[in-house]
Design a protein around this motif. Structure first.
Motif, PDB file in Angstrom:
ATOM      1  N   SER A   1       0.836  -1.209   0.000  1.00 14.62           N
ATOM      2  CA  SER A   1       0.000   0.000   0.000  1.00 14.62           C
ATOM      3  C   SER A   1       0.867   1.254   0.000  1.00 14.62           C
ATOM      4  N   GLN A   2       1.939   1.226   0.767  1.00  9.48           N
ATOM      5  CA  GLN A   2       2.828   2.385   0.845  1.00  9.48           C
ATOM      6  C   GLN A   2       3.562   2.617  -0.472  1.00  9.48           C
ATOM      7  N   LEU A   3       4.005   1.537  -1.097  1.00 10.01           N
ATOM      8  CA  LEU A   3       4.692   1.677  -2.384  1.00 10.01           C
ATOM      9  C   LEU A   3       3.729   2.173  -3.459  1.00 10.01           C
ATOM     10  N   ALA A   4       2.515   1.632  -3.454  1.00  8.77           N
ATOM     11  CA  ALA A   4       1.513   2.092  -4.415  1.00  8.77           C
ATOM     12  C   ALA A   4       1.221   3.572  -4.210  1.00  8.77           C
ATOM     13  N   ALA A   5       1.144   4.009  -2.951  1.00  9.87           N
ATOM     14  CA  ALA A   5       0.871   5.414  -2.645  1.00  9.87           C
ATOM     15  C   ALA A   5       1.977   6.321  -3.178  1.00  9.87           C
ATOM     16  N   LYS A   6       3.225   5.863  -3.093  1.00  9.91           N
ATOM     17  CA  LYS A   6       4.343   6.656  -3.618  1.00  9.91           C
ATOM     18  C   LYS A   6       4.259   6.786  -5.131  1.00  9.91           C
ATOM     19  N   TYR A   7       3.915   5.676  -5.785  1.00 12.23           N
ATOM     20  CA  TYR A   7       3.763   5.747  -7.240  1.00 12.23           C
ATOM     21  C   TYR A   7       2.623   6.684  -7.615  1.00 12.23           C
ATOM     22  N   ILE A   8       1.516   6.578  -6.907  1.00 16.78           N
ATOM     23  CA  ILE A   8       0.346   7.406  -7.209  1.00 16.78           C
ATOM     24  C   ILE A   8       0.658   8.880  -7.002  1.00 16.78           C
ATOM     25  N   GLU A   9       1.449   9.190  -5.997  1.00 20.84           N
ATOM     26  CA  GLU A   9       1.853  10.576  -5.756  1.00 20.84           C
ATOM     27  C   GLU A   9       2.584  11.141  -6.970  1.00 20.84           C
ATOM     28  N   SER A  10       3.500  10.348  -7.527  1.00 18.06           N
ATOM     29  CA  SER A  10       4.216  10.774  -8.731  1.00 18.06           C
ATOM     30  C   SER A  10       3.283  10.858  -9.931  1.00 18.06           C
ATOM     31  N   TRP A  11       2.369   9.900 -10.007  1.00 16.12           N
ATOM     32  CA  TRP A  11       1.406   9.893 -11.111  1.00 16.12           C
ATOM     33  C   TRP A  11       0.544  11.148 -11.090  1.00 16.12           C
ATOM     34  N   LYS A  12       0.114  11.553  -9.906  1.00 13.90           N
ATOM     35  CA  LYS A  12      -0.704  12.764  -9.780  1.00 13.90           C
ATOM     36  C   LYS A  12       0.060  13.997 -10.245  1.00 13.90           C
ATOM     37  N   THR A  13       1.346  14.051  -9.921  1.00 10.61           N
ATOM     38  CA  THR A  13       2.169  15.179 -10.347  1.00 10.61           C
ATOM     39  C   THR A  13       2.247  15.251 -11.862  1.00 10.61           C
ATOM     40  N   ASN A  14       2.380  14.089 -12.490  1.00 10.72           N
ATOM     41  CA  ASN A  14       2.488  14.040 -13.945  1.00 10.72           C
ATOM     42  C   ASN A  14       1.140  14.076 -14.660  1.00 10.72           C
ATOM     43  N   ASN A  15       0.080  13.844 -13.916  1.00  6.23           N
ATOM     44  CA  ASN A  15      -1.274  13.857 -14.493  1.00  6.23           C
ATOM     45  C   ASN A  15      -2.189  14.706 -13.614  1.00  6.23           C
ATOM     46  N   PRO A  16      -1.944  16.026 -13.554  1.00  7.37           N
ATOM     47  CA  PRO A  16      -2.716  16.883 -12.644  1.00  7.37           C
ATOM     48  C   PRO A  16      -4.223  16.862 -12.890  1.00  7.37           C
ATOM     49  N   ASP A  17      -4.622  16.521 -14.116  1.00  8.24           N
ATOM     50  CA  ASP A  17      -6.050  16.454 -14.432  1.00  8.24           C
ATOM     51  C   ASP A  17      -6.579  15.027 -14.372  1.00  8.24           C
ATOM     52  N   GLY A  18      -5.730  14.106 -13.963  1.00  9.91           N
ATOM     53  CA  GLY A  18      -6.144  12.710 -13.921  1.00  9.91           C
ATOM     54  C   GLY A  18      -7.106  12.413 -12.789  1.00  9.91           C
ATOM     55  N   GLU A  19      -7.811  11.298 -12.933  1.00 16.04           N
ATOM     56  CA  GLU A  19      -8.785  10.882 -11.913  1.00 16.04           C
ATOM     57  C   GLU A  19      -8.291   9.629 -11.223  1.00 16.04           C
ATOM     58  N   LEU A  20      -8.398   9.603  -9.903  1.00 19.78           N
ATOM     59  CA  LEU A  20      -7.958   8.464  -9.103  1.00 19.78           C
ATOM     60  C   LEU A  20      -9.164   7.768  -8.488  1.00 19.78           C
TER      61      LEU A  20
END
Length: 197
Positions: free
Chosen positions: A19-38
């Motif tokens: 869960s922690q590793l996934a959260a770190k990836y998602i944090e980076s993903w959000k930065t690169n996809n500011p308009d993305g939906e989670l």
């Protein structure tokens, strides 16, 4: 707009290594996809019922012949499938429990694999219908098993069966063998996250 579906199955929920590793990836993903939906799906907080004869029969009964109870079962499965169908990227947190995936994830898969919906049988064999998606799977293990293991094979096989063939498995192994090994494994996983992001 890019959409990411995060599926977590650790009994430790947010405190789990996957869960922690996934959260770190998602944090980076959000930065690169500011308009993305989670979309978040925690299979421990909201477990999916085990597949039973009643549920299986609901899936295989023609829509016009279903009872109200059967339709409710199908509606639940349809909601899960809609989440995964609408996503461009899947991020799965998958700890190893007794040499395989958590039962909560397996029951989720049981509701995702629906003939004529997420896969179909053809003269050339089964064809997955959930195409053009990428899956990043964070796998945590107490020992060392590597990529050539039944758990890894099953994850690739199931995802491929429903059409998801672009699969990246990121391993964090040796977590139960000592703090030094655990730290080394986490550092390596974080490095891979940075590369993927």
């Amino acid at each position: 707009m890019t959409k990411l579906l995060n599926i977590q199955s650790s009994m430790f929920q947010a405190g789990g290594q996957t869960s922690q590793l996934a959260a770190k990836y998602i944090e980076s993903w959000k930065t690169n996809n500011p308009d993305g939906e989670l979309i978040q799906r925690d299979l421990v907080a909201e477990p999916v019922p085990h597949l039973s004869l009643e549920r299986f029969q609901a899936f295989t009964t023609p829509a016009e012949q279903r009872t109200a109870d059967q339709q409710a079962i199908v509606d639940f499965s349809d909601k899960l499938i809609e989440e995964i169908t609408s996503a461009d990227v899947l991020v799965l947190g998958v700890p190893m429990y007794n040499f395989t995936i958590p039962s909560t994830l397996h029951t989720y898969f049981d509701h995702i694999a629906r003939a004529g919906v997420t896969f179909r049988y053809t003269a050339n064999g089964p064809e997955g219908l959930l195409k053009n998606k990428k899956a990043i799977v964070f796998v945590a293990r107490g020992g060392y098993h590597g990529d050539d293991h039944a758990q890894s094979a099953f994850l690739r096989q199931f995802l491929g069966f429903v059409g998801i063939t672009n699969v990246e498995l990121v391993y964090t192994e040796g977590l139960a063998t000592g703090e030094e090994a655990k730290e080394k494994a986490v550092v390596a996983a974080n490095k891979r996250i940075a590369e993927l992001a």
